[in-house]
Design an enzyme around this catalytic site. Sequence first.
Site, PDB file in Angstrom:
ATOM      1  N   ASP A  22       0.832  -1.205   0.000  1.00 33.34           N
ATOM      2  CA  ASP A  22       0.000   0.000   0.000  1.00 33.34           C
ATOM      3  C   ASP A  22       0.868   1.257   0.000  1.00 33.34           C
ATOM      4  OD1 ASP A  22      -2.286   1.499   0.035  1.00 33.34           O
ATOM      5  OD2 ASP A  22      -2.740   1.175   2.154  1.00 33.34           O
ATOM      6  N   HIS A  39       2.895   3.408  -8.930  1.00 32.16           N
ATOM      7  CA  HIS A  39       2.722   1.982  -9.214  1.00 32.16           C
ATOM      8  C   HIS A  39       3.945   1.427  -9.951  1.00 32.16           C
ATOM      9  CE1 HIS A  39      -1.250   2.157  -7.652  1.00 32.16           C
ATOM     10  NE2 HIS A  39      -1.778   2.861  -8.636  1.00 32.16           N
ATOM     11  N   LEU A 133      10.545 -20.603  -5.189  1.00 35.79           N
ATOM     12  CA  LEU A 133       9.533 -19.719  -4.588  1.00 35.79           C
ATOM     13  C   LEU A 133       8.198 -19.787  -5.344  1.00 35.79           C
ATOM     14  CD1 LEU A 133       8.817 -17.228  -2.696  1.00 35.79           C
ATOM     15  CD2 LEU A 133       9.522 -15.794  -4.617  1.00 35.79           C
TER      16      LEU A 133
END
Length: 249
Positions: A22, A39, A133
């Site tokens: 955020d 972003h 991962l």
Amino acid sequence: MTDIKTKIDSNNLPQHVAIIMDGNGRWAKKKNKLRIFGHQKGVKTVKEIVKASIEIGIKYLTIYAFSKENWQRPKTEIEGLMSLLISAIDGELGELHENNVKINTIGDFLSLPDYVQKKISYAIEKTKNNTGLNLIIALSYGSRHEITEMTKNLVKEVLAGKIKSEDINQEIIQQHLMTAAFPDPELLIRTSGEYRISNFLLWQIAYTELYFTDKLWPEFGREDFFKAIIDFQERERRFGKISEQINNE
Ligand code: FPP
């Protein structure tokens, strides 16, 4: 200066870390730039945190990239986020694959634009046999939506005679969630000084340790991530028991 990584106990790593990324918009505003600039910088942070996760051997990393509620944002921002996602996959898929990363998504896949669905399906297919991962991208994800879909599916299976209603238990519910293939996160990080869960993994975080930091997502980095892991390792997870019971186990 010693690397903060040396303070991490590799025998006590969370196997699954979830992140609410955020603060991109506020970071851009502080710099007098458009939100999309935040972003874009946010994608760089994603890259850094994926790398850091691989570096210490995290097995599952779930990132909240786009919520069901985010569809209410201005059209231009939604389009900007979708095209950022496409360019991030285009730019990073090769390296992710080389690093044995397996890409997964959770969320309302069919609500995504066709070209996004295609690109993501391609990335999932390409990396499906990787064993390193697990990068789980929450896209058009909302936990209440997930729980509603799980309920519908369970009801259908009961009506079709596949399972008996009295056999429904927590394990069966877990197996019908979008996260069925993943363990629950042990650690949830939220950046930007907001103390909310925002409809993220509500069932899965029942016993998760929560970590909040004031850093905005674009300014969060490897060191901050490792700090969160160290903070997690200093906590005692009791799961409803008392301290002595945990210490005697
Ligand atoms: C929150 O910042 C962030 C988002 C809604 C999207 C996060 C997306 C990325 C980091 C890029 C795309 C992801 C990938 C995986 C390539 P905000 O806009 O809510 O910030 P604000 O609260 O300051 O306005």
